[in-house]
Design an enzyme around this catalytic site. Structure first.
Site, PDB file in Angstrom:
ATOM      1  N   GLU A  19      70.586  56.708  83.459  1.00 53.64           N
ATOM      2  CA  GLU A  19      70.739  55.330  83.909  1.00 53.64           C
ATOM      3  C   GLU A  19      70.396  54.395  82.746  1.00 53.64           C
ATOM      4  O   GLU A  19      69.952  54.834  81.681  1.00 53.64           O
ATOM      5  CB  GLU A  19      69.785  55.037  85.088  1.00 53.64           C
ATOM      6  CG  GLU A  19      70.286  55.499  86.435  1.00 53.64           C
ATOM      7  CD  GLU A  19      71.186  54.477  87.108  1.00 53.64           C
ATOM      8  OE1 GLU A  19      71.658  53.554  86.414  1.00 53.64           O
ATOM      9  OE2 GLU A  19      71.414  54.605  88.319  1.00 53.64           O
ATOM     10  N   GLU A  35      64.686  61.033  86.687  1.00 53.85           N
ATOM     11  CA  GLU A  35      64.398  62.129  87.605  1.00 53.85           C
ATOM     12  C   GLU A  35      63.447  63.178  87.038  1.00 53.85           C
ATOM     13  O   GLU A  35      63.290  64.258  87.607  1.00 53.85           O
ATOM     14  CB  GLU A  35      65.714  62.773  88.048  1.00 53.85           C
ATOM     15  CG  GLU A  35      66.613  61.803  88.817  1.00 53.85           C
ATOM     16  CD  GLU A  35      67.920  62.421  89.262  1.00 53.85           C
ATOM     17  OE1 GLU A  35      68.017  63.661  89.278  1.00 53.85           O
ATOM     18  OE2 GLU A  35      68.854  61.658  89.588  1.00 53.85           O
ATOM     19  N   ASN A 119      65.153  48.268  90.167  1.00 60.36           N
ATOM     20  CA  ASN A 119      66.234  49.193  89.850  1.00 60.36           C
ATOM     21  C   ASN A 119      67.084  48.796  88.655  1.00 60.36           C
ATOM     22  O   ASN A 119      67.444  49.626  87.841  1.00 60.36           O
ATOM     23  CB  ASN A 119      67.140  49.380  91.071  1.00 60.36           C
ATOM     24  CG  ASN A 119      68.247  50.365  90.837  1.00 60.36           C
ATOM     25  OD1 ASN A 119      69.328  50.006  90.375  1.00 60.36           O
ATOM     26  ND2 ASN A 119      67.982  51.631  91.153  1.00 60.36           N
ATOM     27  N   ASN A 174      71.319  46.693  93.816  1.00 60.37           N
ATOM     28  CA  ASN A 174      71.452  47.638  92.710  1.00 60.37           C
ATOM     29  C   ASN A 174      71.821  46.906  91.424  1.00 60.37           C
ATOM     30  O   ASN A 174      70.997  46.230  90.838  1.00 60.37           O
ATOM     31  CB  ASN A 174      72.480  48.703  93.101  1.00 60.37           C
ATOM     32  CG  ASN A 174      72.349  49.981  92.328  1.00 60.37           C
ATOM     33  OD1 ASN A 174      72.010  49.989  91.154  1.00 60.37           O
ATOM     34  ND2 ASN A 174      72.642  51.102  92.977  1.00 60.37           N
ATOM     35  N   ASP A 229      77.140  50.184  91.656  1.00 60.80           N
ATOM     36  CA  ASP A 229      75.904  50.462  90.927  1.00 60.80           C
ATOM     37  C   ASP A 229      75.839  49.483  89.758  1.00 60.80           C
ATOM     38  O   ASP A 229      75.942  48.285  89.963  1.00 60.80           O
ATOM     39  CB  ASP A 229      75.887  51.932  90.496  1.00 60.80           C
ATOM     40  CG  ASP A 229      74.483  52.466  90.231  1.00 60.80           C
ATOM     41  OD1 ASP A 229      73.634  51.704  89.743  1.00 60.80           O
ATOM     42  OD2 ASP A 229      74.234  53.658  90.494  1.00 60.80           O
ATOM     43  N   LEU A 273      76.940  51.124  83.223  1.00 58.27           N
ATOM     44  CA  LEU A 273      77.791  50.992  82.040  1.00 58.27           C
ATOM     45  C   LEU A 273      77.328  49.828  81.193  1.00 58.27           C
ATOM     46  O   LEU A 273      76.700  48.893  81.678  1.00 58.27           O
ATOM     47  CB  LEU A 273      79.255  50.855  82.437  1.00 58.27           C
ATOM     48  CG  LEU A 273      79.633  49.719  83.397  1.00 58.27           C
ATOM     49  CD1 LEU A 273      80.023  48.462  82.630  1.00 58.27           C
ATOM     50  CD2 LEU A 273      80.779  50.139  84.294  1.00 58.27           C
ATOM     51  N   HIS A 274      77.652  49.915  79.899  1.00 65.32           N
ATOM     52  CA  HIS A 274      77.212  48.894  78.951  1.00 65.32           C
ATOM     53  C   HIS A 274      78.118  48.913  77.737  1.00 65.32           C
ATOM     54  O   HIS A 274      78.437  49.974  77.197  1.00 65.32           O
ATOM     55  CB  HIS A 274      75.767  49.176  78.534  1.00 65.32           C
ATOM     56  CG  HIS A 274      75.152  48.117  77.670  1.00 65.32           C
ATOM     57  ND1 HIS A 274      74.787  46.879  78.164  1.00 65.32           N
ATOM     58  CD2 HIS A 274      74.824  48.116  76.349  1.00 65.32           C
ATOM     59  CE1 HIS A 274      74.253  46.160  77.173  1.00 65.32           C
ATOM     60  NE2 HIS A 274      74.275  46.886  76.069  1.00 65.32           N
ATOM     61  N   HIS A 287      75.822  60.498  87.442  1.00 65.53           N
ATOM     62  CA  HIS A 287      74.846  61.312  88.149  1.00 65.53           C
ATOM     63  C   HIS A 287      75.317  62.736  88.411  1.00 65.53           C
ATOM     64  O   HIS A 287      74.499  63.612  88.668  1.00 65.53           O
ATOM     65  CB  HIS A 287      74.487  60.661  89.487  1.00 65.53           C
ATOM     66  CG  HIS A 287      73.519  59.535  89.358  1.00 65.53           C
ATOM     67  ND1 HIS A 287      73.186  58.701  90.400  1.00 65.53           N
ATOM     68  CD2 HIS A 287      72.793  59.095  88.299  1.00 65.53           C
ATOM     69  CE1 HIS A 287      72.310  57.804  89.991  1.00 65.53           C
ATOM     70  NE2 HIS A 287      72.070  58.014  88.728  1.00 65.53           N
TER      71      HIS A 287
END
Length: 308
Positions: A19, A35, A119, A174, A229, A273-274, A287
């Site tokens: 993420e 995670e 988040n 989100n 997201d 995304l970026h 994911h």
């Protein structure tokens, strides 16, 4: 609505979640591995990724831990000094230096209420950080996420370091982004609500001040569990939104509504995304295989706060 087929290149995989992709103004690339667990407890990591190598190589910047409670970092933004602001589902909002030193900025908001777990985040051109918070009270409270109950919130960390609670009533808020006007002043806040597939907007009246909540856009229905997201704008004002669970990135025009294009992904759960600054290159986390990918878009990305 057309479907665009682009070439996706896998950059890195095998992460413990993926993420929060972001570049700083020195060209360093970061993402988070939310995670990671140690002895069954959260121990999420913030990673710096060397993109010059094939495959790319990730190194640990830090694994945030406050009073014995590990973090679940989920979203990142960079300031003009090369520091990161991190939205963390267990620890709220963190300030992280390039050497890995980190600070939990607050345990309560400006009104004295316990912070909720965060988040995603976006920094406007005036240095205000806008943050979604879909989790319950931060550690040491038990970990909760509000996917069905409308208990998620939105905050603003102003440039003078006030943490203002803007609104609540969201089912898992989100991704988040900001539209600027012709004078480069922040004018509209966009908030993704994952379960409803809605993109909400607010008019920005000033740092930590918003009004006129309304629906700005809606993602296409999907037979599977899916929703918006992370997101990022291109230089033409198009908003690219990761549609988690659908195998698509949705492209909305500058005024919202329905998507004008869909980008087909070679995986089903794009998470964020970026844009690489000054380029058409988009980095996407996913994911399904906990991986990082890139593709070339039609336009360059919109300038980020750290670049200006």
């Amino acid at each position: 609505m057309s479907v665009v087929q682009l070439e996706f290149v896998k950059v890195l995989d095998g992460l413990a979640g993926a993420e929060g992709p972001v570049f700083d103004n020195r060209g360093n690339f970061y993402l988070v591995a939310p995670e990671v667990e140690v002895d069954g407890k959260a121990a999420g990591q913030i990673l710096r990724v060397d993109l010059s190598k094939t495959p790319a190589q990730a190194e640990l910047v830090c694994a945030p831990n406050v009073d014995g409670h590990g973090g679940i970092p989920a979203g990142c933004q960079a300031d003009r000094e090369g520091n990161l602001y991190v939205a963390d589902m267990r620890l709220g909002i963190l300030h992280v230096k390039p050497n890995g030193e980190f600070t939990q900025l607050t345990k309560v908001d400006d009104g004295g209420r316990t912070m909720q777990g965060c988040n995603d985040c976006i920094m406007d051109y005036e240095g205000n950080l806008w943050v979604t918070a879909p989790a319950g009270s931060i550690a040491p409270s038990p970990y909760q996420r509000f996917f069905e109950e409308p208990l998620g919130s939105v905050y603003c960390l102003t440039s003078n370091k006030r943490v203002i609670h803007l609104d609540s009533g969201f089912r898992f808020p989100n991704g988040i982004s900001v539209i600027h006007d012709e004078n480069l002043r922040p004018s509209k806040l966009i908030v993704a609500e994952t379960p409803t597939r809605l993109l909400w907007s607010y008019d920005i009246k000033g740092p930590g001040v918003v009004t006129n909540k309304s629906v700005w856009g809606k993602l296409p229905d999907c037979s599977c569990e899916s929703g918006p997201d992370g997101m990022d704008f291109d230089e033409n004002g198009n908003l690219l939104v990761a549609h988690w669970g659908s195998s698509y990135i949705e492209v909305f025009g500058p005024t919202g509504g329905d998507p004008v294009k869909r980008i087909k992904c070679p995986f089903d759960k794009p998470s964020n995304l970026h844009f690489e600054p000054g380029t058409n290159t988009v980095y996407v986390t996913e994911h399904t295989n906990h991986a990082l990918w890139r593709f070339q878009w039609e336009h360059r990305g919109q300038h980020q706060y750290c670049e200006k």
